[in-house]
Design an enzyme around this catalytic site. Structure first.
Site, mmCIF file in Angstrom:
data_model
loop_
_atom_site.group_PDB
_atom_site.id
_atom_site.type_symbol
_atom_site.label_atom_id
_atom_site.label_comp_id
_atom_site.label_asym_id
_atom_site.label_seq_id
_atom_site.Cartn_x
_atom_site.Cartn_y
_atom_site.Cartn_z
ATOM 1 N N ASP A 64 0.828 -1.210 0.000
ATOM 2 C CA ASP A 64 0.000 0.000 0.000
ATOM 3 C C ASP A 64 0.863 1.260 0.000
ATOM 4 O O ASP A 64 2.090 1.183 0.166
ATOM 5 C CB ASP A 64 -0.959 -0.001 1.210
ATOM 6 C CG ASP A 64 -0.279 -0.394 2.523
ATOM 7 O OD1 ASP A 64 0.968 -0.349 2.587
ATOM 8 O OD2 ASP A 64 -0.985 -0.734 3.481
ATOM 9 N N ASN A 133 -6.969 -3.271 14.806
ATOM 10 C CA ASN A 133 -8.375 -3.555 14.506
ATOM 11 C C ASN A 133 -8.505 -4.723 13.521
ATOM 12 O O ASN A 133 -9.575 -4.946 12.961
ATOM 13 C CB ASN A 133 -9.082 -2.301 13.970
ATOM 14 C CG ASN A 133 -8.452 -1.784 12.674
ATOM 15 O OD1 ASN A 133 -7.564 -2.421 12.122
ATOM 16 N ND2 ASN A 133 -8.910 -0.639 12.205
ATOM 17 N N HIS A 135 -6.873 -5.052 10.642
ATOM 18 C CA HIS A 135 -6.714 -4.742 9.216
ATOM 19 C C HIS A 135 -5.440 -5.354 8.658
ATOM 20 O O HIS A 135 -4.478 -5.604 9.384
ATOM 21 C CB HIS A 135 -6.820 -3.227 8.945
ATOM 22 C CG HIS A 135 -5.651 -2.389 9.339
ATOM 23 N ND1 HIS A 135 -5.781 -1.203 10.024
ATOM 24 C CD2 HIS A 135 -4.321 -2.535 9.123
ATOM 25 C CE1 HIS A 135 -4.594 -0.673 10.202
ATOM 26 N NE2 HIS A 135 -3.688 -1.457 9.679
ATOM 27 N N GLU A 140 -9.447 -1.892 5.873
ATOM 28 C CA GLU A 140 -10.010 -1.636 7.198
ATOM 29 C C GLU A 140 -11.247 -2.510 7.415
ATOM 30 O O GLU A 140 -11.816 -3.034 6.453
ATOM 31 C CB GLU A 140 -10.404 -0.155 7.298
ATOM 32 C CG GLU A 140 -9.245 0.827 7.140
ATOM 33 C CD GLU A 140 -8.427 1.010 8.415
ATOM 34 O OE1 GLU A 140 -8.513 0.159 9.327
ATOM 35 O OE2 GLU A 140 -7.694 2.017 8.501
HETATM 36 C C1 GLP Z 1 -0.431 0.109 8.628
HETATM 37 C C2 GLP Z 1 -0.014 -0.650 7.371
HETATM 38 C C3 GLP Z 1 -0.168 -2.143 7.557
HETATM 39 C C4 GLP Z 1 0.496 -2.568 8.853
HETATM 40 C C5 GLP Z 1 -0.192 -1.908 10.017
HETATM 41 C C6 GLP Z 1 0.402 -2.274 11.376
HETATM 42 O O1 GLP Z 1 -1.767 0.380 8.663
HETATM 43 N N1 GLP Z 1 -0.769 -0.235 6.206
HETATM 44 O O2 GLP Z 1 0.403 -2.817 6.432
HETATM 45 O O3 GLP Z 1 0.449 -3.959 8.986
HETATM 46 O O4 GLP Z 1 -0.107 -0.508 9.865
HETATM 47 O O5 GLP Z 1 1.539 -1.510 11.605
HETATM 48 P P1 GLP Z 1 2.571 -1.755 12.765
HETATM 49 O O6 GLP Z 1 3.432 -2.881 12.315
HETATM 50 O O7 GLP Z 1 3.317 -0.479 12.873
HETATM 51 O O8 GLP Z 1 1.816 -2.080 13.985
#
Ligand code: GLP
Length: 238
Positions: A64, A133, A135, A140
């Site tokens: 993304d 959450n 995702h 989402e």
């Molecule tokens: C963002 C990214 C996801 C990632 C998530 C969790 O929303 N788009 O790909 O998995 O955050 O991030 P973190 O690893 O910092 O908890």
């Protein structure tokens, strides 16, 4: 695979990739951003520098990218990937793909990205993190499982988590381009990384709860080739 700590999770995840690249040097990978994979990228770079992994034939696609940021913005996922991974290994620049953050036509950019993945023969392996959450990428809760790469509206929860790095909630983009659940589920193999106590509830709900768009990662229960590498804190409720 439950690892004692973050360091071990990162090491095991990097070894996993090294094995896949050894057996298929032209591996097509989807890669995540966030805090979780930082140690994983550090390990991959270390293994590359020690001559243990060769990325010269591999192709990488980011899951993304934020919409509306200049590509060189320090918080763009392009900057993140350059800083932590692309610039430190022997990936060819033309083999590093990420959606444009300022496309003229965002829907056309989504279609281009999806087709580019298809033209490469699809993803061999998608590496994912998980949001609190549930995702995955920027899918989402409530996102239809049928979505391919699309423009996603970010939840307030997700944006609030980014507020400090952007210097205020109002500076956090409201939208992103993300691979869809369907894009991710089409990958021949999936590796999910989870670290920290704040992910424990989402991980357990995703693996043991109902398969529902309300918990996007729950769809992974239906993937035929899924590996999860979690540290003991994230695995606490399993
Ligand atoms: C963002 C990214 C996801 C990632 C998530 C969790 O929303 N788009 O790909 O998995 O955050 O991030 P973190 O690893 O910092 O908890």
């Amino acid at each position: 695979m439950i690892c004692e700590n973050y360091q071990e999770m990162s090491r095991q995840a990097a070894r996993f990739i090294a094995q896949r690249i050894l057996s298929k040097p032209n591996l097509i990978l989807a890669l995540p951003t966030g805090n979780t994979p930082l140690g994983f990228y550090r390990e991959l770079v270390r293994m590359f520098k020690e001559g243990l992994i060769d990325f010269s034939k591999a192709t990488v696609f980011n899951l993304d990218e934020f919409l509306g940021l200049p590509p060189q913005h320090p918080q763009s996922f392009r900057s993140y990937m350059q800083k932590y991974f692309w610039d430190h290994v022997n990936l060819r620049p033309e083999s590093c793909h990420i959606p444009l953050s300022l496309p003229k036509d965002p829907d056309a950019e989504c279609a281009r990205y999806e087709q580019l993945i298809e033209r490469h023969g699809g993803l061999d392996l998608a590496v994912l993190g998980i949001g609190e959450n549930g995702h995955i990428a920027f899918n989402e809760p409530g996102t239809p499982f049928e979505n391919l790469t699309h423009v996603a509206k970010l939840s307030l929860e997700t944006r609030a988590r980014e507020a400090s790095t952007f210097g205020g909630l109002d500076k956090v983009p409201t939208h992103a381009i993300t691979m869809g659940i369907k894009t991710i589920m089409r990958a021949r193999e999936i590796l999910l990384l989870a670290s920290g106590e704040e992910k424990a509830a989402a991980l357990s709900r995703s693996l043991k709860g109902p398969v529902t768009p309300e918990t996007p990662a729950s769809i992974l229960q239906l993937h035929p080739n899924l590996t999860i590498i979690a540290d003991s804190l994230a695995a606490k409720q399993l």
